[in-house]
Design a protein around this motif. Sequence first.
Motif, PDB file in Angstrom:
ATOM      1  N   SER A  34       0.809  -1.219   0.000  1.00 30.08           N
ATOM      2  CA  SER A  34       0.000   0.000   0.000  1.00 30.08           C
ATOM      3  C   SER A  34       0.845   1.273   0.000  1.00 30.08           C
ATOM      4  O   SER A  34       0.335   2.350  -0.286  1.00 30.08           O
ATOM      5  CB  SER A  34      -0.935   0.016   1.211  1.00 30.08           C
ATOM      6  N   CYS A  35       2.119   1.153   0.295  1.00 28.60           N
ATOM      7  CA  CYS A  35       3.009   2.323   0.303  1.00 28.60           C
ATOM      8  C   CYS A  35       3.694   2.546  -1.043  1.00 28.60           C
ATOM      9  O   CYS A  35       4.415   3.522  -1.212  1.00 28.60           O
ATOM     10  CB  CYS A  35       4.067   2.162   1.392  1.00 28.60           C
ATOM     11  N   ILE A  36       3.465   1.656  -1.988  1.00 28.92           N
ATOM     12  CA  ILE A  36       4.018   1.833  -3.335  1.00 28.92           C
ATOM     13  C   ILE A  36       2.967   2.611  -4.114  1.00 28.92           C
ATOM     14  O   ILE A  36       1.976   2.067  -4.585  1.00 28.92           O
ATOM     15  CB  ILE A  36       4.327   0.478  -3.989  1.00 28.92           C
ATOM     16  N   ALA A  37       3.182   3.905  -4.226  1.00 23.97           N
ATOM     17  CA  ALA A  37       2.152   4.804  -4.736  1.00 23.97           C
ATOM     18  C   ALA A  37       2.132   4.934  -6.250  1.00 23.97           C
ATOM     19  O   ALA A  37       1.154   5.421  -6.811  1.00 23.97           O
ATOM     20  CB  ALA A  37       2.312   6.178  -4.104  1.00 23.97           C
ATOM     21  N   VAL A 100      13.207   4.274 -14.784  1.00 31.37           N
ATOM     22  CA  VAL A 100      12.130   3.929 -13.863  1.00 31.37           C
ATOM     23  C   VAL A 100      12.001   5.053 -12.852  1.00 31.37           C
ATOM     24  O   VAL A 100      13.000   5.509 -12.278  1.00 31.37           O
ATOM     25  CB  VAL A 100      12.417   2.596 -13.130  1.00 31.37           C
ATOM     26  N   GLY A 101      10.779   5.507 -12.651  1.00 32.00           N
ATOM     27  CA  GLY A 101      10.470   6.462 -11.593  1.00 32.00           C
ATOM     28  C   GLY A 101       9.593   5.780 -10.564  1.00 32.00           C
ATOM     29  O   GLY A 101       8.688   5.022 -10.931  1.00 32.00           O
ATOM     30  N   LEU A 102       9.874   5.991  -9.301  1.00 34.71           N
ATOM     31  CA  LEU A 102       9.091   5.376  -8.222  1.00 34.71           C
ATOM     32  C   LEU A 102       8.621   6.437  -7.235  1.00 34.71           C
ATOM     33  O   LEU A 102       9.344   7.395  -6.949  1.00 34.71           O
ATOM     34  CB  LEU A 102       9.930   4.371  -7.436  1.00 34.71           C
ATOM     35  N   LYS A 103       7.423   6.225  -6.725  1.00 38.43           N
ATOM     36  CA  LYS A 103       6.894   7.064  -5.654  1.00 38.43           C
ATOM     37  C   LYS A 103       6.429   6.125  -4.546  1.00 38.43           C
ATOM     38  O   LYS A 103       5.588   5.254  -4.775  1.00 38.43           O
ATOM     39  CB  LYS A 103       5.718   7.901  -6.152  1.00 38.43           C
ATOM     40  N   VAL A 104       7.023   6.288  -3.366  1.00 43.57           N
ATOM     41  CA  VAL A 104       6.648   5.453  -2.227  1.00 43.57           C
ATOM     42  C   VAL A 104       6.374   6.337  -1.019  1.00 43.57           C
ATOM     43  O   VAL A 104       6.949   7.419  -0.878  1.00 43.57           O
ATOM     44  CB  VAL A 104       7.730   4.397  -1.879  1.00 43.57           C
ATOM     45  N   TYR A 105       5.473   5.861  -0.167  1.00 46.06           N
ATOM     46  CA  TYR A 105       5.167   6.536   1.081  1.00 46.06           C
ATOM     47  C   TYR A 105       5.887   5.821   2.218  1.00 46.06           C
ATOM     48  O   TYR A 105       5.976   4.595   2.225  1.00 46.06           O
ATOM     49  CB  TYR A 105       3.660   6.526   1.352  1.00 46.06           C
ATOM     50  N   ILE A 106       6.373   6.600   3.170  1.00 49.84           N
ATOM     51  CA  ILE A 106       7.037   6.053   4.351  1.00 49.84           C
ATOM     52  C   ILE A 106       6.075   6.272   5.517  1.00 49.84           C
ATOM     53  O   ILE A 106       6.002   7.376   6.080  1.00 49.84           O
ATOM     54  CB  ILE A 106       8.394   6.755   4.605  1.00 49.84           C
ATOM     55  N   PRO A 107       5.294   5.248   5.878  1.00 48.52           N
ATOM     56  CA  PRO A 107       4.150   5.449   6.771  1.00 48.52           C
ATOM     57  C   PRO A 107       4.500   5.825   8.203  1.00 48.52           C
ATOM     58  O   PRO A 107       3.672   6.386   8.909  1.00 48.52           O
ATOM     59  CB  PRO A 107       3.435   4.091   6.732  1.00 48.52           C
ATOM     60  N   TYR A 108       5.703   5.556   8.636  1.00 49.73           N
ATOM     61  CA  TYR A 108       6.068   5.819  10.027  1.00 49.73           C
ATOM     62  C   TYR A 108       6.824   7.134  10.197  1.00 49.73           C
ATOM     63  O   TYR A 108       7.298   7.434  11.285  1.00 49.73           O
ATOM     64  CB  TYR A 108       6.883   4.654  10.599  1.00 49.73           C
ATOM     65  N   HIS A 117       6.617  11.149   1.643  1.00 46.48           N
ATOM     66  CA  HIS A 117       6.683  10.390   0.402  1.00 46.48           C
ATOM     67  C   HIS A 117       7.975  10.769  -0.302  1.00 46.48           C
ATOM     68  O   HIS A 117       8.462  11.890  -0.185  1.00 46.48           O
ATOM     69  CB  HIS A 117       5.449  10.607  -0.493  1.00 46.48           C
ATOM     70  N   ILE A 118       8.547   9.777  -0.956  1.00 54.39           N
ATOM     71  CA  ILE A 118       9.769  10.019  -1.712  1.00 54.39           C
ATOM     72  C   ILE A 118       9.524   9.639  -3.164  1.00 54.39           C
ATOM     73  O   ILE A 118       8.818   8.678  -3.463  1.00 54.39           O
ATOM     74  CB  ILE A 118      10.988   9.271  -1.133  1.00 54.39           C
ATOM     75  N   GLU A 119      10.077  10.439  -4.028  1.00 52.14           N
ATOM     76  CA  GLU A 119      10.016  10.171  -5.459  1.00 52.14           C
ATOM     77  C   GLU A 119      11.442  10.087  -5.956  1.00 52.14           C
ATOM     78  O   GLU A 119      12.202  11.039  -5.809  1.00 52.14           O
ATOM     79  CB  GLU A 119       9.243  11.274  -6.180  1.00 52.14           C
ATOM     80  N   GLU A 120      11.795   8.938  -6.489  1.00 51.84           N
ATOM     81  CA  GLU A 120      13.153   8.696  -6.965  1.00 51.84           C
ATOM     82  C   GLU A 120      13.084   8.123  -8.366  1.00 51.84           C
ATOM     83  O   GLU A 120      12.078   7.522  -8.767  1.00 51.84           O
ATOM     84  CB  GLU A 120      13.890   7.704  -6.059  1.00 51.84           C
TER      85      GLU A 120
END
Length: 131
Positions: A34-37, A100-108, A117-120
Amino acid sequence: MIADRIIEQGTLTTHEGHAAVEVRIPWYRALPGSCIAGATLSIDGIEAPADSLRWSMNGRTFTFDELIQETDEWWFPLDSATLTGQLPLRQDLQEHEVRVGLKVYIPYIITDHGVLHIEESDTKSMKVEQR
């Protein structure tokens, strides 16, 4: 955080008009699905349509809409996930530029603006691997 290692070198494959590449988490701790946005995949400057993208990890395949509620599957730092998209490759090139571009949320980690959220992104040049 660890953007230069997102794309696993030597993992570009193609099958029936779809390209796939293995990716690694740009974070040092495991995250639930769920954190892989979201993600993007482009090869030789052409981006795969967003609705064709699929994310595979732990033997299961998801759309990004399906990942929103996915808390049973986790992406671990030592495991690769596979990002696939409808993207036929040019046959006249031996090496392809894969981005590849990724957006993930860091829930803690909560900031003044909400959940971190980080976008790399990462870009690598590689040949198509025969599998």
